[in-house]
Design an enzyme around this catalytic site. Structure first.
Site, PDB file in Angstrom:
ATOM      1  N   ALA A  34      24.025   5.564  10.071  1.00 41.79           N
ATOM      2  CA  ALA A  34      24.790   4.914  11.107  1.00 41.79           C
ATOM      3  C   ALA A  34      25.169   6.672  11.702  1.00 41.79           C
ATOM      4  CB  ALA A  34      25.903   5.038  10.372  1.00 41.79           C
ATOM      5  N   GLU A  43      18.747  14.726  11.388  1.00 36.37           N
ATOM      6  CA  GLU A  43      18.625  14.553   9.783  1.00 36.37           C
ATOM      7  C   GLU A  43      19.567  13.723   9.523  1.00 36.37           C
ATOM      8  OE1 GLU A  43      19.074  16.796   6.339  1.00 36.37           O
ATOM      9  OE2 GLU A  43      18.482  18.345   7.919  1.00 36.37           O
ATOM     10  N   GLY A  70      22.867   8.056  13.510  1.00 36.38           N
ATOM     11  CA  GLY A  70      22.586   8.797  14.190  1.00 36.38           C
ATOM     12  C   GLY A  70      22.227   7.912  14.806  1.00 36.38           C
TER      13      GLY A  70
END
Length: 462
Positions: A211, A230, A213
């Site tokens: 979320a 990541e 990202g």
């Protein structure tokens, strides 16, 4: 919009630190100073940039006796494990070692009369949005190669590890970096999104949730900033018929429960050939039962609290859902009286009779729980390992390297391990697939992610 970021310690729920967020003027100043410093920093000889980074890491190492208890207070890791000095040093030394080769110009000499080469150029301002679970090492993954490559760095650290950003800032100041080359800044979510959307940042590196990202990607949309993301993981392990069971169990237990399971590439699900299933589950349950849950400042503690009570609540709910659906828990809760609802103190747990209808086998847990399933073949194990929206690492426990490679070719993941797990090798690129994100860190490929190619096509005239 909060004007103060508070760091709530998982040790006792107290406010361990609080810092005011940067003002709009301070944010503008930080970006302006970074932009002004970048060209001169890029023009600084590579050897000097490498020396400055090494000096900063040495300054961090000198603070380690203070850093270790600070980490325990901030995110709960027991002091007995000694912080992140070793990994930070290993990654930095390797990136320094390969810097000259990775950042050299690539010449093409097949056309007489022409000078032709491609040279990597720094991107400019790199913003690192770092997580709390390995707050030094994850930040260093980008900060070190970014600075070596000639970029300048703005660091926004997680609220849970506010003091890590300050430690890094102090270390780079001690190393004598010019003003504007490295800056730690305290921001809330709204300020972070506004800065990412301003078009003033050239590269964004974020380690965190899926979320998070998506929010980063949305905030930066249209700016053309490059991204390294990541995100989540649900890393599997497969114990084959020819595995060394005792060795596998010892390492898988550490991979599942170390740092209270709060590891990006920690083991969250295990698939075991039916021949070894009973031995593996018994071994994992025994290993989990042997942990000492408690105050991370106590040298006897081997398992500290999770970083926040809500993280522990998520794992408790995943476990409860699995039990409602027929799973069995092998570790006796009576062994861990410190585990109390509503607190971040959470016991380790091994679940059997699990399947992929349970969230504990498909959705990220990021806590000290692992589910174990019996399989009859490589084919079944591969299908189950790939039945996940994530793909960071996968480990295969076997005596057959060719089999490990063949299985690894078919598993959807960023890294394949054989007889190892939960480790980041700086010589190998750190990357993921699917919802785990995109981008690359460390290795020579990590340098490519933090630079852009510039071509020179020069024709001689006689």
């Amino acid at each position: 919009m909060s004007d103060v970021i508070k760091l709530i310690s998982p040790v006792d729920g107290s406010v361990f630190a609080e810092r005011p967020v940067a003002s709009a003027a301070e944010i503008d100043q930080a970006v302006a100073e970074a932009r002004a410093a970048q060209a001169a920093w890029a023009a600084t000889p590579l050897s000097e940039r490498c020396s400055a980074v090494l000096a900063a890491v040495a300054a961090l190492e000198a603070m380690n006796d203070e850093i270790v208890p600070e980490l325990a207070w901030q995110m709960g890791r027991p002091v007995r494990y000694g912080g992140e000095k070793g990994g930070t040093r290993e990654r930095t030394d390797y990136m320094v070692k390969i810097a000259e080769e990775s950042l050299r110009a690539r010449h093409h000499t097949d056309r007489p009369g022409f000078t032709r080469y491609v040279r990597p150029e720094p991107l400019g301002i790199v913003m690192v949005i770092a997580p709390w679970n390995y707050p030094f090492m994850t930040a260093i993954n980008t900060i070190v190669p970014a600075l070596i490559a000639g970029n300048v760095v703005i660091l926004k650290h997680a609220a849970q590890t506010l003091l890590v950003g300050e430690r890094l800032d102090k270390a780079f100041k001690a190393a004598g970096l010019p003003k504007g080359v490295f800056r730690n800044i305290v921001l809330n979510h709204g300020q972070t999104e506004a800065l990412l959307g301003s078009g003033r940042i050239d590269h964004i590196n974020f380690t965190g949730s899926v979320a998070g990202g998506r929010a980063i990607e949305k905030a930066a949309a249209g700016t053309f900033a490059t991204l390294g993301l990541e995100l989540g993981g649900k890393d599997p392990a497969y114990v084959r018929e020819d595995a060394d069971v005792a060795f596998a169990v010892e390492n898988l237990a550490d991979g599942a429960f170390y740092n209270s399971g709060q590891c990006c590439c920690g083991i969250e699900r295990v698939y075991v050939h039916e021949k070894h299933y009973d031995a593996v589950v018994e071994g994992l349950a025994a290993a989990a039962s042997a942990y000492t849950l408690g105050n991370p400042l106590d040298e006897a503690t081997t398992l500290g609290p999770m970083a926040q009570a809500r993280f522990a609540a998520h794992v408790r709910e995943q476990t409860a859902e699995a039990l409602r659906k027929g799973a069995r828990a092998l570790v006796d809760r009576a062994r861990f009286p410190q585990d109390k609802e509503g607190t971040p103190y959470l016991m380790p747990q091994v679940l059997v009779d699990v399947d992929h209808q349970m969230s504990v086998m498909r959705e990220e847990s990021f806590g000290p729980v692992v589910g174990v399933m019996k399989v009859r073949s490589d084919e079944e194990a591969i299908a189950l390992m790939n039945d996940s929206p994530y793909g960071l690492t996968a480990s295969i426990w076997t005596a057959d390297e060719e089999a490990a490679i063949a299985i690894g070719d078919r598993v959807e993941t960023g890294t394949i391990f054989m007889n190892r797990c939960d480790y980041l090798d700086p010589a190998l690129v750190w990357t993921g697939v699917k919802d785990t994100g995109k981008g690359a860190a460390l290795s020579e490929i990590g340098y490519l992610s933090l630079t852009r190619p510039k071509s020179f096509h020069l024709r001689a005239r006689s």
